[in-house]
Design a protein around this motif. Structure first.
Motif, mmCIF file in Angstrom:
data_model
loop_
_atom_site.group_PDB
_atom_site.id
_atom_site.type_symbol
_atom_site.label_atom_id
_atom_site.label_comp_id
_atom_site.label_asym_id
_atom_site.label_seq_id
_atom_site.Cartn_x
_atom_site.Cartn_y
_atom_site.Cartn_z
ATOM 1 N N GLU A 98 1.118 -1.221 -0.275
ATOM 2 C CA GLU A 98 0.305 0.165 -0.216
ATOM 3 C C GLU A 98 1.162 1.146 -0.005
ATOM 4 O OE1 GLU A 98 -2.293 0.297 3.665
ATOM 5 O OE2 GLU A 98 -0.681 -0.049 4.847
ATOM 6 N N VAL A 99 -0.226 1.768 -0.828
ATOM 7 C CA VAL A 99 0.903 3.963 -0.576
ATOM 8 C C VAL A 99 0.996 3.992 1.256
ATOM 9 C CG1 VAL A 99 -0.897 5.526 -1.083
ATOM 10 C CG2 VAL A 99 1.645 5.728 -1.943
ATOM 11 N N VAL A 100 2.099 5.033 1.061
ATOM 12 C CA VAL A 100 2.195 5.297 2.162
ATOM 13 C C VAL A 100 2.092 7.215 1.944
ATOM 14 C CG1 VAL A 100 3.889 5.834 4.353
ATOM 15 C CG2 VAL A 100 3.278 3.819 4.183
ATOM 16 N N SER A 101 2.850 7.890 0.790
ATOM 17 C CA SER A 101 3.611 8.833 1.005
ATOM 18 C C SER A 101 3.814 8.825 -0.278
ATOM 19 C CB SER A 101 4.407 9.805 2.052
ATOM 20 O OG SER A 101 4.400 11.116 1.329
ATOM 21 N N SER A 102 4.037 9.996 -1.147
ATOM 22 C CA SER A 102 5.086 10.326 -2.876
ATOM 23 C C SER A 102 4.834 11.911 -2.444
ATOM 24 C CB SER A 102 3.639 9.739 -3.668
ATOM 25 O OG SER A 102 2.843 10.331 -3.764
ATOM 26 N N ILE A 103 6.132 11.933 -2.981
ATOM 27 C CA ILE A 103 6.218 13.736 -3.590
ATOM 28 C C ILE A 103 6.925 13.509 -4.917
ATOM 29 C CG2 ILE A 103 8.878 13.202 -2.841
ATOM 30 C CD1 ILE A 103 8.749 16.188 -1.426
ATOM 31 N N SER A 104 6.378 14.554 -5.566
ATOM 32 C CA SER A 104 6.951 15.057 -6.928
ATOM 33 C C SER A 104 8.271 16.078 -7.060
ATOM 34 C CB SER A 104 6.099 16.421 -7.371
ATOM 35 O OG SER A 104 6.089 16.606 -9.224
ATOM 36 N N SER A 105 9.134 15.236 -7.195
ATOM 37 C CA SER A 105 10.220 15.914 -7.265
ATOM 38 C C SER A 105 10.869 17.234 -8.315
ATOM 39 C CB SER A 105 11.901 15.050 -7.327
ATOM 40 O OG SER A 105 11.996 14.192 -6.962
ATOM 41 N N THR A 106 10.010 17.349 -8.596
ATOM 42 C CA THR A 106 9.390 18.544 -10.046
ATOM 43 C C THR A 106 9.169 19.766 -9.255
ATOM 44 O OG1 THR A 106 9.118 17.085 -11.312
ATOM 45 C CG2 THR A 106 8.838 19.485 -12.079
ATOM 46 N N ASP A 107 8.002 19.850 -8.347
ATOM 47 C CA ASP A 107 6.907 20.557 -7.643
ATOM 48 C C ASP A 107 6.645 20.141 -6.166
ATOM 49 O OD1 ASP A 107 3.949 20.310 -8.802
ATOM 50 O OD2 ASP A 107 5.322 19.193 -7.497
ATOM 51 N N GLY A 108 7.553 19.240 -5.480
ATOM 52 C CA GLY A 108 7.495 19.553 -4.225
ATOM 53 C C GLY A 108 6.547 19.442 -4.140
ATOM 54 N N SER A 109 4.933 18.733 -4.899
ATOM 55 C CA SER A 109 3.700 18.618 -3.936
ATOM 56 C C SER A 109 4.279 16.652 -3.769
ATOM 57 C CB SER A 109 2.849 18.939 -5.180
ATOM 58 O OG SER A 109 3.193 17.639 -6.264
ATOM 59 N N THR A 110 3.257 17.408 -2.166
ATOM 60 C CA THR A 110 2.799 15.894 -1.849
ATOM 61 C C THR A 110 1.854 15.142 -1.722
ATOM 62 O OG1 THR A 110 2.666 16.881 0.375
ATOM 63 C CG2 THR A 110 4.849 16.453 -0.080
ATOM 64 N N TYR A 111 1.732 13.460 -1.252
ATOM 65 C CA TYR A 111 0.737 12.879 -0.871
ATOM 66 C C TYR A 111 0.489 12.023 0.206
ATOM 67 C CZ TYR A 111 -2.538 8.714 -1.460
ATOM 68 O OH TYR A 111 -3.528 7.999 -1.034
ATOM 69 N N LYS B 127 -1.472 11.110 8.208
ATOM 70 C CA LYS B 127 -1.518 11.925 7.884
ATOM 71 C C LYS B 127 -1.114 12.523 9.322
ATOM 72 C CE LYS B 127 -4.433 12.908 3.966
ATOM 73 N NZ LYS B 127 -6.133 13.446 3.944
ATOM 74 N N GLY B 128 -0.256 13.888 8.994
ATOM 75 C CA GLY B 128 0.413 13.864 11.032
ATOM 76 C C GLY B 128 0.835 13.711 11.022
ATOM 77 N N ARG B 129 1.564 11.731 10.837
ATOM 78 C CA ARG B 129 2.694 11.186 11.758
ATOM 79 C C ARG B 129 3.769 11.269 10.821
ATOM 80 N NH1 ARG B 129 2.005 6.387 13.321
ATOM 81 N NH2 ARG B 129 0.910 5.672 11.618
ATOM 82 N N PHE B 130 3.843 11.455 9.338
ATOM 83 C CA PHE B 130 4.652 11.180 8.621
ATOM 84 C C PHE B 130 5.305 12.261 7.562
ATOM 85 C CE2 PHE B 130 4.750 6.184 8.373
ATOM 86 C CZ PHE B 130 4.445 6.023 9.585
ATOM 87 N N THR B 131 6.423 12.540 7.404
ATOM 88 C CA THR B 131 6.249 13.682 6.546
ATOM 89 C C THR B 131 7.419 13.566 5.904
ATOM 90 O OG1 THR B 131 6.578 15.036 8.541
ATOM 91 C CG2 THR B 131 7.273 16.007 6.773
ATOM 92 N N ILE B 132 7.399 13.676 4.090
ATOM 93 C CA ILE B 132 8.117 12.982 2.883
ATOM 94 C C ILE B 132 8.763 14.763 3.086
ATOM 95 C CG2 ILE B 132 6.689 13.318 1.420
ATOM 96 C CD1 ILE B 132 7.605 10.638 0.655
ATOM 97 N N SER B 133 9.991 14.122 2.389
ATOM 98 C CA SER B 133 10.779 15.366 2.207
ATOM 99 C C SER B 133 11.608 14.990 1.064
ATOM 100 C CB SER B 133 11.724 16.304 3.299
ATOM 101 O OG SER B 133 12.675 14.954 3.533
ATOM 102 N N VAL C 41 15.033 11.105 -0.832
ATOM 103 C CA VAL C 41 13.832 10.969 -0.423
ATOM 104 C C VAL C 41 14.155 10.889 0.835
ATOM 105 C CG1 VAL C 41 11.388 10.351 -0.328
ATOM 106 C CG2 VAL C 41 12.748 11.515 -2.532
ATOM 107 N N HIS C 42 13.453 12.003 1.830
ATOM 108 C CA HIS C 42 13.142 11.388 3.270
ATOM 109 C C HIS C 42 11.926 11.169 3.201
ATOM 110 C CE1 HIS C 42 17.954 12.215 4.063
ATOM 111 N NE2 HIS C 42 17.190 13.274 3.408
ATOM 112 N N LEU C 43 11.463 9.964 4.989
ATOM 113 C CA LEU C 43 10.273 9.422 5.215
ATOM 114 C C LEU C 43 10.948 10.251 6.753
ATOM 115 C CD1 LEU C 43 7.187 9.481 4.478
ATOM 116 C CD2 LEU C 43 7.877 6.713 5.015
ATOM 117 N N GLN C 44 10.630 10.812 7.497
ATOM 118 C CA GLN C 44 10.119 11.153 8.523
ATOM 119 C C GLN C 44 8.955 10.777 9.050
ATOM 120 O OE1 GLN C 44 12.699 12.101 11.061
ATOM 121 N NE2 GLN C 44 11.112 11.454 12.490
#
Length: 125
Positions: free
Chosen positions: A46-59, A65-71, A79-82
Protein backbone atom coordinates in the motif's frame (compact mmCIF):
# COMPACT_ATOMS: atom_id res chain seq x y z
CA UNK A 1 21.34 1.54 -14.24
CA UNK A 2 18.49 2.74 -12.04
CA UNK A 3 19.03 2.15 -8.34
CA UNK A 4 16.92 2.95 -5.31
CA UNK A 5 18.47 2.16 -1.96
CA UNK A 6 16.48 2.45 1.25
CA UNK A 7 17.98 2.85 4.68
CA UNK A 8 16.92 3.78 8.18
CA UNK A 9 14.61 0.95 9.15
CA UNK A 10 14.81 -0.81 12.48
CA UNK A 11 13.08 -1.71 15.71
CA UNK A 12 11.39 1.01 17.73
CA UNK A 13 8.88 1.17 20.54
CA UNK A 14 5.38 2.46 19.98
CA UNK A 15 5.38 6.25 20.05
CA UNK A 16 8.94 6.42 18.76
CA UNK A 17 10.36 7.78 15.53
CA UNK A 18 12.37 6.59 12.56
CA UNK A 19 13.69 8.36 9.50
CA UNK A 20 13.83 6.41 6.27
CA UNK A 21 15.97 7.50 3.35
CA UNK A 22 15.83 6.57 -0.32
CA UNK A 23 18.95 7.28 -2.36
CA UNK A 24 18.29 7.32 -6.09
CA UNK A 25 20.64 7.06 -9.05
CA UNK A 26 20.57 6.29 -12.75
CA UNK A 27 17.77 8.64 -13.80
CA UNK A 28 16.96 12.35 -13.95
CA UNK A 29 15.73 12.73 -10.39
CA UNK A 30 13.75 15.95 -10.78
CA UNK A 31 11.58 14.39 -13.52
CA UNK A 32 10.27 11.67 -11.24
CA UNK A 33 7.76 11.08 -8.49
CA UNK A 34 9.16 9.12 -5.56
CA UNK A 35 6.77 7.07 -3.47
CA UNK A 36 7.02 5.20 -0.21
CA UNK A 37 5.04 1.97 0.07
CA UNK A 38 4.76 -0.66 2.73
CA UNK A 39 3.81 -4.30 2.90
CA UNK A 40 2.98 -6.23 6.03
CA UNK A 41 2.90 -10.04 6.10
CA UNK A 42 -0.24 -11.35 4.43
CA UNK A 43 -1.29 -7.91 3.22
CA UNK A 44 -1.12 -6.09 -0.07
CA UNK A 45 1.46 -3.44 -0.74
CA UNK A 46 0.00 0.00 0.00
CA UNK A 47 1.06 3.56 -0.62
CA UNK A 48 2.26 5.54 2.37
CA UNK A 49 3.35 8.82 0.82
CA UNK A 50 4.73 10.29 -2.38
CA UNK A 51 6.48 13.46 -3.50
CA UNK A 52 7.01 15.15 -6.83
CA UNK A 53 10.68 15.95 -7.27
CA UNK A 54 9.61 18.55 -9.84
CA UNK A 55 7.36 20.79 -7.77
CA UNK A 56 7.52 19.34 -4.25
CA UNK A 57 3.83 18.45 -4.05
CA UNK A 58 3.07 15.62 -1.68
CA UNK A 59 0.52 12.91 -1.00
CA UNK A 60 -0.14 11.10 2.27
CA UNK A 61 -2.27 8.10 2.97
CA UNK A 62 -4.94 8.90 5.52
CA UNK A 63 -3.47 6.57 8.12
CA UNK A 64 -0.16 8.53 8.28
CA UNK A 65 -1.39 12.10 8.02
CA UNK A 66 -0.05 14.17 10.86
CA UNK A 67 2.54 11.55 11.79
CA UNK A 68 4.77 11.08 8.73
CA UNK A 69 6.52 13.74 6.66
CA UNK A 70 8.07 13.19 3.24
CA UNK A 71 10.80 15.46 1.90
CA UNK A 72 13.09 15.57 -1.09
CA UNK A 73 16.70 16.70 -1.32
CA UNK A 74 17.13 17.14 -5.06
CA UNK A 75 20.79 18.10 -4.68
CA UNK A 76 21.47 14.66 -3.21
CA UNK A 77 18.84 12.70 -5.18
CA UNK A 78 17.42 11.52 -1.87
CA UNK A 79 13.94 11.33 -0.41
CA UNK A 80 13.33 11.05 3.31
CA UNK A 81 10.32 9.79 5.23
CA UNK A 82 10.21 11.03 8.81
CA UNK A 83 7.95 8.75 10.81
CA UNK A 84 6.77 9.95 14.21
CA UNK A 85 4.29 8.55 16.71
CA UNK A 86 4.81 5.08 15.32
CA UNK A 87 2.23 2.40 16.05
CA UNK A 88 2.53 -1.40 16.03
CA UNK A 89 0.33 -1.45 12.94
CA UNK A 90 3.03 0.50 11.09
CA UNK A 91 5.18 -2.63 11.19
CA UNK A 92 6.01 -3.62 7.61
CA UNK A 93 8.70 -3.69 4.97
CA UNK A 94 8.94 -0.18 3.55
CA UNK A 95 9.88 0.31 -0.08
CA UNK A 96 10.67 3.38 -2.10
CA UNK A 97 9.72 3.49 -5.76
CA UNK A 98 10.01 5.86 -8.69
CA UNK A 99 7.95 6.73 -11.74
CA UNK A 100 8.43 9.41 -14.31
CA UNK A 101 5.99 12.28 -13.96
CA UNK A 102 4.98 15.38 -12.03
CA UNK A 103 1.66 14.58 -10.38
CA UNK A 104 1.74 12.64 -7.11
CA UNK A 105 -1.32 10.72 -8.21
CA UNK A 106 -2.03 8.00 -9.25
CA UNK A 107 -0.71 6.14 -6.25
CA UNK A 108 -1.11 2.53 -7.32
CA UNK A 109 2.08 0.48 -6.98
CA UNK A 110 1.50 -0.76 -10.53
CA UNK A 111 2.22 2.76 -11.81
CA UNK A 112 5.78 2.70 -10.49
CA UNK A 113 8.61 1.43 -12.64
CA UNK A 114 11.54 1.18 -10.25
CA UNK A 115 11.72 -0.26 -6.76
CA UNK A 116 14.21 -0.50 -3.96
CA UNK A 117 14.92 -3.67 -2.00
CA UNK A 118 12.95 -2.58 1.06
CA UNK A 119 13.79 -1.89 4.69
CA UNK A 120 12.11 -3.50 7.68
CA UNK A 121 10.32 -1.33 10.21
CA UNK A 122 9.17 -3.04 13.39
CA UNK A 123 7.21 -1.20 16.05
CA UNK A 124 6.84 -2.97 19.37
CA UNK A 125 3.95 -2.36 21.73
Amino acid sequence: EVQLVESGGGLVQAGGSLRLSCAASGFTFDEYVIGWFRQAPGKEREVVSSISSTDGSTYYAEFVKGRFTISSDNAKNTVHLQMNSLKPEDTAVYYCAARRGIMVVPTSPTCYNYWGQGTQVTVSS
